[in-house]
Enzyme design. Sequence first.
Site, PDB file in Angstrom:
ATOM      1  N   ASP A  88       1.018  -1.213   0.034  1.00 26.95           N
ATOM      2  CA  ASP A  88       0.037   0.010  -0.062  1.00 26.95           C
ATOM      3  C   ASP A  88       0.981   1.250   0.090  1.00 26.95           C
ATOM      4  O   ASP A  88       2.153   1.118   0.324  1.00 26.95           O
ATOM      5  CB  ASP A  88      -1.072  -0.020   1.344  1.00 26.95           C
ATOM      6  CG  ASP A  88      -1.739   1.245   1.368  1.00 26.95           C
ATOM      7  OD1 ASP A  88      -2.367   1.633   0.471  1.00 26.95           O
ATOM      8  OD2 ASP A  88      -1.580   1.775   2.513  1.00 26.95           O
ATOM      9  N   ASP A  90      -0.288   4.973   1.056  1.00 28.68           N
ATOM     10  CA  ASP A  90      -0.764   6.058   1.857  1.00 28.68           C
ATOM     11  C   ASP A  90      -0.353   5.532   3.428  1.00 28.68           C
ATOM     12  O   ASP A  90      -0.981   4.344   3.803  1.00 28.68           O
ATOM     13  CB  ASP A  90      -1.982   6.773   1.822  1.00 28.68           C
ATOM     14  CG  ASP A  90      -1.897   7.414   0.582  1.00 28.68           C
ATOM     15  OD1 ASP A  90      -1.143   8.334   0.257  1.00 28.68           O
ATOM     16  OD2 ASP A  90      -3.117   7.408  -0.099  1.00 28.68           O
ATOM     17  N   GLU A  97      -1.567  10.422   4.368  1.00 28.81           N
ATOM     18  CA  GLU A  97      -2.638   9.984   3.521  1.00 28.81           C
ATOM     19  C   GLU A  97      -2.545  11.337   2.523  1.00 28.81           C
ATOM     20  O   GLU A  97      -3.350  12.456   2.907  1.00 28.81           O
ATOM     21  CB  GLU A  97      -3.883  10.118   4.294  1.00 28.81           C
ATOM     22  CG  GLU A  97      -4.138   8.877   5.242  1.00 28.81           C
ATOM     23  CD  GLU A  97      -4.048   7.406   4.386  1.00 28.81           C
ATOM     24  OE1 GLU A  97      -4.879   7.610   3.348  1.00 28.81           O
ATOM     25  OE2 GLU A  97      -3.752   6.469   4.847  1.00 28.81           O
ATOM     26  N   ARG A 133     -15.321  11.572  -1.117  1.00 31.64           N
ATOM     27  CA  ARG A 133     -14.217  12.345  -0.888  1.00 31.64           C
ATOM     28  C   ARG A 133     -13.604  13.107  -2.301  1.00 31.64           C
ATOM     29  O   ARG A 133     -13.438  14.630  -1.940  1.00 31.64           O
ATOM     30  CB  ARG A 133     -13.101  11.682   0.034  1.00 31.64           C
ATOM     31  CG  ARG A 133     -13.484  11.292   1.278  1.00 31.64           C
ATOM     32  CD  ARG A 133     -12.257  10.403   1.807  1.00 31.64           C
ATOM     33  NE  ARG A 133     -12.191   9.187   1.216  1.00 31.64           N
ATOM     34  CZ  ARG A 133     -11.253   8.393   1.329  1.00 31.64           C
ATOM     35  NH1 ARG A 133     -10.218   8.518   2.156  1.00 31.64           N
ATOM     36  NH2 ARG A 133     -11.173   7.136   0.826  1.00 31.64           N
ATOM     37  N   SER A 176      -2.418   1.421  -4.676  1.00 28.30           N
ATOM     38  CA  SER A 176      -2.901   2.222  -3.710  1.00 28.30           C
ATOM     39  C   SER A 176      -4.590   2.790  -4.249  1.00 28.30           C
ATOM     40  O   SER A 176      -4.640   2.645  -5.298  1.00 28.30           O
ATOM     41  CB  SER A 176      -2.163   3.586  -3.737  1.00 28.30           C
ATOM     42  OG  SER A 176      -2.721   4.736  -3.069  1.00 28.30           O
ATOM     43  N   LYS A 221      -6.749  -4.606  -5.085  1.00 24.90           N
ATOM     44  CA  LYS A 221      -5.483  -5.053  -4.766  1.00 24.90           C
ATOM     45  C   LYS A 221      -5.031  -6.430  -4.558  1.00 24.90           C
ATOM     46  O   LYS A 221      -3.972  -6.956  -5.020  1.00 24.90           O
ATOM     47  CB  LYS A 221      -5.225  -4.253  -3.330  1.00 24.90           C
ATOM     48  CG  LYS A 221      -5.171  -2.820  -3.195  1.00 24.90           C
ATOM     49  CD  LYS A 221      -5.070  -2.208  -2.083  1.00 24.90           C
ATOM     50  CE  LYS A 221      -4.916  -0.727  -1.713  1.00 24.90           C
ATOM     51  NZ  LYS A 221      -4.762  -0.342  -0.639  1.00 24.90           N
ATOM     52  N   ASP A 244      -1.819  -0.713   6.002  1.00 23.70           N
ATOM     53  CA  ASP A 244      -2.423  -0.142   7.114  1.00 23.70           C
ATOM     54  C   ASP A 244      -3.643  -0.153   7.467  1.00 23.70           C
ATOM     55  O   ASP A 244      -4.202  -0.020   8.481  1.00 23.70           O
ATOM     56  CB  ASP A 244      -1.730   1.269   7.559  1.00 23.70           C
ATOM     57  CG  ASP A 244      -2.510   2.366   6.508  1.00 23.70           C
ATOM     58  OD1 ASP A 244      -3.159   3.023   6.991  1.00 23.70           O
ATOM     59  OD2 ASP A 244      -2.384   2.026   5.340  1.00 23.70           O
ATOM     60  N   ASN A 247      -9.046  -1.756   3.651  1.00 13.96           N
ATOM     61  CA  ASN A 247      -8.852  -1.798   2.483  1.00 13.96           C
ATOM     62  C   ASN A 247      -7.718  -2.910   1.987  1.00 13.96           C
ATOM     63  O   ASN A 247      -7.466  -3.393   0.969  1.00 13.96           O
ATOM     64  CB  ASN A 247      -8.811  -0.624   1.418  1.00 13.96           C
ATOM     65  CG  ASN A 247      -7.714   0.197   1.811  1.00 13.96           C
ATOM     66  OD1 ASN A 247      -7.060   0.507   2.758  1.00 13.96           O
ATOM     67  ND2 ASN A 247      -7.398   0.653   0.658  1.00 13.96           N
TER      68      ASN A 247
END
Length: 296
Positions: A88, A90, A97, A133, A176, A221, A244, A247
């Site tokens: 990943d 971020d 992030e 977002r 990502s 992913k 982290d 997802n």
Amino acid sequence: MTHPYALVLIFDRKAGSLPPEAIDIARAMVKGARPVILSEGEAVEIPCGKPGTGAATPATIRAALAPHRVDALLVKQRGRRKAVLIADMDSTIVADETLDQLAALIGCGDAVKRITDATMNGTLDFAAALTERVALLRGHPAALLEDVWKTTRINEGAQTLVKTMRAHNARTALVSGGFTFFTSRVAEACGFDEHHGNVLGIEDGTLTGRLAAPILGPDGKKAHLTRLLTERGAQNSAALATGDGANDLPMLHHAGFGVAFHGKPKLRAEMPLQVNFTTLRSLLFAQGYRAADFVE
């Protein structure tokens, strides 16, 4: 194999030296052999047997060593060095992030961060939350992406992890739920073989508030990990995945080594392999690399 497992202990080298008492505690908990030094004062591995009924679990070992801020990873000796690395971006390869950073520049940082936190803890649908977002970015200059990149910090050990694994013939990929604007730059800075992310809509130098389909999320992913293993002709056990947030769980569960790196609570509740105190160098020690083997 006399000792089919190894308990790897890592300490933050910036904070001092690996406490001898932590090594003694760990060795007693797994009834292990003499520790093998991987990095003086930073990392050791303790050869040990397969955990049996009533043996210390990864969770109890972590709890015992937490006061010393020592990371402990219990791994199988066979096949430790992995042929595939998928990571990943971020809050894993980079410190922050990037979407939250962009939103802060625009002035909607708090609103976006609340959604991000809920998503990473697994309480919101990833695709819906990302769409919501991104919509808040509409009408703002795309040049702000460059401003975010200038302040983006690559986490300690990221470049060493990627370069060392590539030097030993591993295929490395950055995946990502963020944007390809950043994955392309981070991949180049760290040396990843390939990168994948979401394409942020830009028209006439302005953010459209939309993403190009399809959205890369948890299943995407995992799909990239499956593809990489197929291309290498390798089994799941040959992969190391790290991330982290919630997802990242599908790809972490799919990999032989799925490591929660400074993970959110949902990851820490599910993943037996965790790095909570130290850096990405720990993922190399978990594979049995010594510091002398690292490509800095």
